[in-house]
Enzyme design. Structure first.
Site, PDB file in Angstrom:
ATOM      1  N   GLN A 106       6.457   5.772  -2.267  1.00 58.08           N
ATOM      2  CA  GLN A 106       5.528   4.917  -2.997  1.00 58.08           C
ATOM      3  C   GLN A 106       4.838   4.124  -1.564  1.00 58.08           C
ATOM      4  OE1 GLN A 106       7.082   2.648  -7.008  1.00 58.08           O
ATOM      5  NE2 GLN A 106       8.791   3.170  -5.751  1.00 58.08           N
ATOM      6  N   ASN A 107       5.523   4.178  -0.576  1.00 54.89           N
ATOM      7  CA  ASN A 107       5.234   3.318   0.403  1.00 54.89           C
ATOM      8  C   ASN A 107       3.921   3.978   1.146  1.00 54.89           C
ATOM      9  OD1 ASN A 107       7.291   1.899   0.049  1.00 54.89           O
ATOM     10  ND2 ASN A 107       8.537   2.757   1.651  1.00 54.89           N
ATOM     11  N   HIS A 124       1.131   6.777  -3.384  1.00 51.70           N
ATOM     12  CA  HIS A 124       0.100   5.923  -3.374  1.00 51.70           C
ATOM     13  C   HIS A 124      -0.604   5.921  -2.257  1.00 51.70           C
ATOM     14  CE1 HIS A 124       3.258   3.549  -6.174  1.00 51.70           C
ATOM     15  NE2 HIS A 124       2.659   4.660  -6.778  1.00 51.70           N
ATOM     16  N   THR A 197      13.489   0.627  -4.297  1.00 51.67           N
ATOM     17  CA  THR A 197      12.401   0.291  -5.148  1.00 51.67           C
ATOM     18  C   THR A 197      12.800  -0.485  -6.607  1.00 51.67           C
ATOM     19  OG1 THR A 197      10.689   1.460  -6.384  1.00 51.67           O
ATOM     20  CG2 THR A 197      12.729   2.653  -6.341  1.00 51.67           C
ATOM     21  N   ASN A 222      20.185  -0.401  -3.671  1.00 46.74           N
ATOM     22  CA  ASN A 222      19.275  -1.450  -3.529  1.00 46.74           C
ATOM     23  C   ASN A 222      20.142  -2.618  -3.766  1.00 46.74           C
ATOM     24  OD1 ASN A 222      17.492  -3.398  -4.543  1.00 46.74           O
ATOM     25  ND2 ASN A 222      16.115  -1.983  -5.448  1.00 46.74           N
ATOM     26  N   PRO A 223      19.700  -3.665  -2.716  1.00 49.07           N
ATOM     27  CA  PRO A 223      20.730  -4.715  -2.774  1.00 49.07           C
ATOM     28  C   PRO A 223      20.514  -5.742  -4.129  1.00 49.07           C
ATOM     29  CG  PRO A 223      19.219  -5.044  -1.129  1.00 49.07           C
ATOM     30  CD  PRO A 223      18.826  -3.718  -1.627  1.00 49.07           C
TER      31      PRO A 223
HETATM   32  C1  BV8 Z   1      -1.741   5.222 -12.936  1.00 43.21           C
HETATM   33  C2  BV8 Z   1      -0.837   1.080  -3.190  1.00 43.21           C
HETATM   34  C3  BV8 Z   1      -2.714   6.695 -14.642  1.00 43.21           C
HETATM   35  C4  BV8 Z   1      -1.793   0.011  -3.081  1.00 43.21           C
HETATM   36  C5  BV8 Z   1       0.386   0.528  -5.324  1.00 43.21           C
HETATM   37  C6  BV8 Z   1       2.235  -0.715 -18.596  1.00 43.21           C
HETATM   38  C7  BV8 Z   1       3.186   0.064 -18.761  1.00 43.21           C
HETATM   39  C8  BV8 Z   1       3.254   1.123 -17.923  1.00 43.21           C
HETATM   40  C9  BV8 Z   1       2.234   1.551 -16.915  1.00 43.21           C
HETATM   41  C10 BV8 Z   1       1.228   0.570 -16.964  1.00 43.21           C
HETATM   42  C11 BV8 Z   1       1.244  -0.505 -17.642  1.00 43.21           C
HETATM   43  N1  BV8 Z   1       0.065  -1.119 -17.181  1.00 43.21           N
HETATM   44  C12 BV8 Z   1      -0.467  -0.622 -16.325  1.00 43.21           C
HETATM   45  C13 BV8 Z   1       0.179   0.559 -15.869  1.00 43.21           C
HETATM   46  C14 BV8 Z   1       0.112   1.502 -15.066  1.00 43.21           C
HETATM   47  C15 BV8 Z   1       0.265   0.950 -13.579  1.00 43.21           C
HETATM   48  C16 BV8 Z   1       1.729   0.261 -13.361  1.00 43.21           C
HETATM   49  O1  BV8 Z   1       2.878   1.002 -13.194  1.00 43.21           O
HETATM   50  N2  BV8 Z   1       1.570  -0.942 -13.372  1.00 43.21           N
HETATM   51  C17 BV8 Z   1       2.847  -1.703 -13.135  1.00 43.21           C
HETATM   52  C18 BV8 Z   1       2.785  -2.749 -12.175  1.00 43.21           C
HETATM   53  C19 BV8 Z   1       3.280  -1.992 -14.758  1.00 43.21           C
HETATM   54  N3  BV8 Z   1       0.282   2.140 -12.664  1.00 43.21           N
HETATM   55  C20 BV8 Z   1      -0.746   2.544 -12.175  1.00 43.21           C
HETATM   56  O2  BV8 Z   1      -2.076   1.825 -12.278  1.00 43.21           O
HETATM   57  C21 BV8 Z   1      -0.733   3.953 -11.413  1.00 43.21           C
HETATM   58  N4  BV8 Z   1      -1.714   4.684 -11.852  1.00 43.21           N
HETATM   59  O3  BV8 Z   1      -0.674   4.938 -14.174  1.00 43.21           O
HETATM   60  O4  BV8 Z   1      -2.777   5.954 -13.435  1.00 43.21           O
HETATM   61  C22 BV8 Z   1      -3.302   5.476 -15.445  1.00 43.21           C
HETATM   62  C23 BV8 Z   1      -4.680   5.109 -15.231  1.00 43.21           C
HETATM   63  C24 BV8 Z   1      -5.422   3.921 -15.724  1.00 43.21           C
HETATM   64  C25 BV8 Z   1      -4.596   3.092 -16.870  1.00 43.21           C
HETATM   65  C26 BV8 Z   1      -3.214   3.374 -16.998  1.00 43.21           C
HETATM   66  C27 BV8 Z   1      -2.738   4.442 -16.290  1.00 43.21           C
HETATM   67  C28 BV8 Z   1      -1.272   3.486  -9.880  1.00 43.21           C
HETATM   68  C29 BV8 Z   1       0.041   2.474  -9.416  1.00 43.21           C
HETATM   69  C30 BV8 Z   1      -0.237   2.520  -7.863  1.00 43.21           C
HETATM   70  C31 BV8 Z   1      -0.378   1.126  -7.673  1.00 43.21           C
HETATM   71  N5  BV8 Z   1      -0.548   1.138  -6.006  1.00 43.21           N
HETATM   72  N6  BV8 Z   1       0.175   0.349  -3.977  1.00 43.21           N
HETATM   73  C32 BV8 Z   1      -0.996  -0.977  -1.841  1.00 43.21           C
HETATM   74  O5  BV8 Z   1      -0.049  -0.846  -1.617  1.00 43.21           O
HETATM   75  O6  BV8 Z   1      -1.891  -1.640  -1.526  1.00 43.21           O
HETATM   76  S1  BV8 Z   1       1.867   0.045  -6.026  1.00 43.21           S
HETATM   77  C33 BV8 Z   1       2.790  -0.905  -5.216  1.00 43.21           C
HETATM   78  O7  BV8 Z   1       3.978  -1.096  -5.806  1.00 43.21           O
HETATM   79  C34 BV8 Z   1       3.524  -0.266  -3.688  1.00 43.21           C
HETATM   80  O8  BV8 Z   1       3.095   1.083  -3.590  1.00 43.21           O
HETATM   81  C35 BV8 Z   1       4.791  -0.210  -3.786  1.00 43.21           C
HETATM   82  O9  BV8 Z   1       5.468   0.869  -3.242  1.00 43.21           O
HETATM   83  C36 BV8 Z   1       5.027   0.105  -5.367  1.00 43.21           C
HETATM   84  C37 BV8 Z   1       6.329  -0.213  -5.815  1.00 43.21           C
HETATM   85  O10 BV8 Z   1       6.817  -1.358  -5.433  1.00 43.21           O
HETATM   86  P1  BV8 Z   1       8.305  -1.169  -4.857  1.00 43.21           P
HETATM   87  O11 BV8 Z   1       8.226  -0.243  -3.813  1.00 43.21           O
HETATM   88  O12 BV8 Z   1       9.182  -1.091  -5.873  1.00 43.21           O
HETATM   89  O13 BV8 Z   1       8.412  -2.450  -4.088  1.00 43.21           O
HETATM   90  P2  BV8 Z   1       8.981  -4.079  -4.736  1.00 43.21           P
HETATM   91  O14 BV8 Z   1       8.685  -5.049  -3.689  1.00 43.21           O
HETATM   92  O15 BV8 Z   1       8.506  -3.721  -6.093  1.00 43.21           O
HETATM   93  O16 BV8 Z   1      10.431  -3.784  -4.723  1.00 43.21           O
HETATM   94  C38 BV8 Z   1      11.161  -3.675  -3.322  1.00 43.21           C
HETATM   95  C39 BV8 Z   1      12.436  -3.437  -3.719  1.00 43.21           C
HETATM   96  O17 BV8 Z   1      13.107  -3.156  -2.712  1.00 43.21           O
HETATM   97  C40 BV8 Z   1      13.161  -4.426  -4.544  1.00 43.21           C
HETATM   98  O18 BV8 Z   1      14.212  -3.824  -5.743  1.00 43.21           O
HETATM   99  C41 BV8 Z   1      14.245  -5.044  -3.608  1.00 43.21           C
HETATM  100  O19 BV8 Z   1      15.619  -5.406  -4.243  1.00 43.21           O
HETATM  101  C42 BV8 Z   1      14.665  -3.889  -2.858  1.00 43.21           C
HETATM  102  N7  BV8 Z   1      14.995  -4.169  -1.190  1.00 43.21           N
HETATM  103  C43 BV8 Z   1      14.730  -5.376  -0.448  1.00 43.21           C
HETATM  104  N8  BV8 Z   1      15.244  -4.995   0.618  1.00 43.21           N
HETATM  105  C44 BV8 Z   1      15.725  -3.797   0.564  1.00 43.21           C
HETATM  106  C45 BV8 Z   1      15.823  -3.315  -0.660  1.00 43.21           C
HETATM  107  N9  BV8 Z   1      16.322  -2.050  -0.925  1.00 43.21           N
HETATM  108  C46 BV8 Z   1      17.137  -1.468  -0.048  1.00 43.21           C
HETATM  109  N10 BV8 Z   1      16.905  -2.079   1.216  1.00 43.21           N
HETATM  110  C47 BV8 Z   1      16.677  -3.152   1.510  1.00 43.21           C
HETATM  111  N11 BV8 Z   1      16.920  -3.698   2.731  1.00 43.21           N
END
Ligand code: BV8
Length: 255
Positions: A106-107, A124, A197, A222-223
């Site tokens: 997703q990165n 993404h 993630t 994941n921590p």
């Molecule tokens: C789509 C690019 C069809 C931009 C990003 C309701 C229900 C279901 C779906 C939806 C809904 N409402 C809206 C939707 C659809 C929406 C969605 O999913 N929304 C979510 C928020 C509910 N999805 C979309 O819109 C996608 N398109 O579905 O198309 C459609 C079309 C129209 C209408 C509906 C559907 C497009 C999604 C793409 C969005 N773009 N990024 C940019 O980056 O600038 S998303 C963004 O979040 C990044 O890409 C990121 O990678 C991604 C996910 O986040 P994570 O990678 O998980 O990062 P996060 O910070 O959240 O978590 C980090 C984790 O790492 C934590 O758990 C932490 O504990 C852990 N961690 C920390 N340190 C460490 C570690 N793990 C290991 N080691 C460590 N050291």
């Protein structure tokens, strides 16, 4: 570190025919790249869901580009960490041992490619690529734009046409080629590692459940605890940069 989880994970990978690695912002956290939803993450400073949208870009392309230019400056000199390198090493080990290996990320920070990973689906997009505003994710206008910081914001092509980041914003569909490839790999694999993630963004968040539904093994690293933690086959509260090298050395120690 839970040695039992590491040993069980290594055993599952050794027995696998097709391994899928699904990564999120947490894998890059140990390179110093801010995640989205952790404390001091990108979400803290900005409401990403209002910035990373086509509506926000339509309204004020310069403002949205300033945010991406700031993020590009933050990742420009960042290096892959041991977690990225372990993933690239695992891919080489898998192929040398007759297994398939697919990385689905997703990165958008390009760190997996810099670490040497090859078979990658960037769900993404990529922060170092752009395309013409108004075109879809598979458009022929996709190209690299490495200039950082940007001299002109928002950037335009030679004909003066507005360029957008080649990333998938909320509410936008993913590249059909990319999502079909990634979903096919998820359906074909027997082991999926889900690393760094929160597993809340769709359609990526569905993939681990597709693997579980067909009897595959899902290993979460994941921590923090996520929605997936209680459903995963193995869920370890570890950092990717520590657990992945451990697992890699375990699978190769008897090689
Ligand atoms: C789509 C690019 C069809 C931009 C990003 C309701 C229900 C279901 C779906 C939806 C809904 N409402 C809206 C939707 C659809 C929406 C969605 O999913 N929304 C979510 C928020 C509910 N999805 C979309 O819109 C996608 N398109 O579905 O198309 C459609 C079309 C129209 C209408 C509906 C559907 C497009 C999604 C793409 C969005 N773009 N990024 C940019 O980056 O600038 S998303 C963004 O979040 C990044 O890409 C990121 O990678 C991604 C996910 O986040 P994570 O990678 O998980 O990062 P996060 O910070 O959240 O978590 C980090 C984790 O790492 C934590 O758990 C932490 O504990 C852990 N961690 C920390 N340190 C460490 C570690 N793990 C290991 N080691 C460590 N050291």
């Amino acid at each position: 570190m839970n040695v039992d989880d590491i040993a069980k994970s290594a055993e599952a990978l050794r027995d696998a025919k097709h391994i899928v690695m699904l990564t999120g912002a947490g894998v890059s956290a140990e390179s110093g790249v801010p995640t989205f939803r952790d404390k001091d993450g990108l979400w803290d400073k900005y409401d990403v869901t209002t910035l990373a949208t086509p509506q926000a870009f339509e309204e004020d392309p310069g403002f949205v580009w300033k945010w991406y230019d700031w993020r590009r400056q933050k990742v420009k000199d960042v290096k892959p960490n041991p977690g990225h390198h372990a993933i690239a090493d695992m891919e080489k080990w898998a192929e040398a041992n007759g297994k398939r290996f697919t990385l689905v990320t997703q990165n958008i920070d390009n760190l997996h490619s810099l670490a040497g990973s090859r078979n990658i689906f960037e769900l993404h997009g990529n922060i170092w690529k752009v395309r013409l505003w108004g075109t879809g994710p598979d458009d022929i206008s996709v190209r690299e734009l490495l200039e950082c910081p940007l001299a002109e914001c928002p950037p335009k092509d030679d004909a003066g046409k507005l360029l957008r980041p080649h990333v998938v914003w909320f509410g936008e569909t993913l590249s059909p080629a990319v999502i079909e490839g990634a979903q096919h790999a998820a359906m074909d694999c027997d082991v999926m590692l889900v690393v760094g993630t929160a597993n809340v963004v769709y359609p990526s968040a569905v993939m681990p459940y597709s693997v579980l539904r067909k009897g595959g093994t899902v290993i979460e690293i994941n921590p923090g605890v996520t929605e997936l933690s209680s459903d995963a086959t193995i869920s370890m509260r570890e950092k990717s940069g520590e657990a992945l090298p451990e697992i890699y050395s375990r699978i190769t120690e008897n090689a």
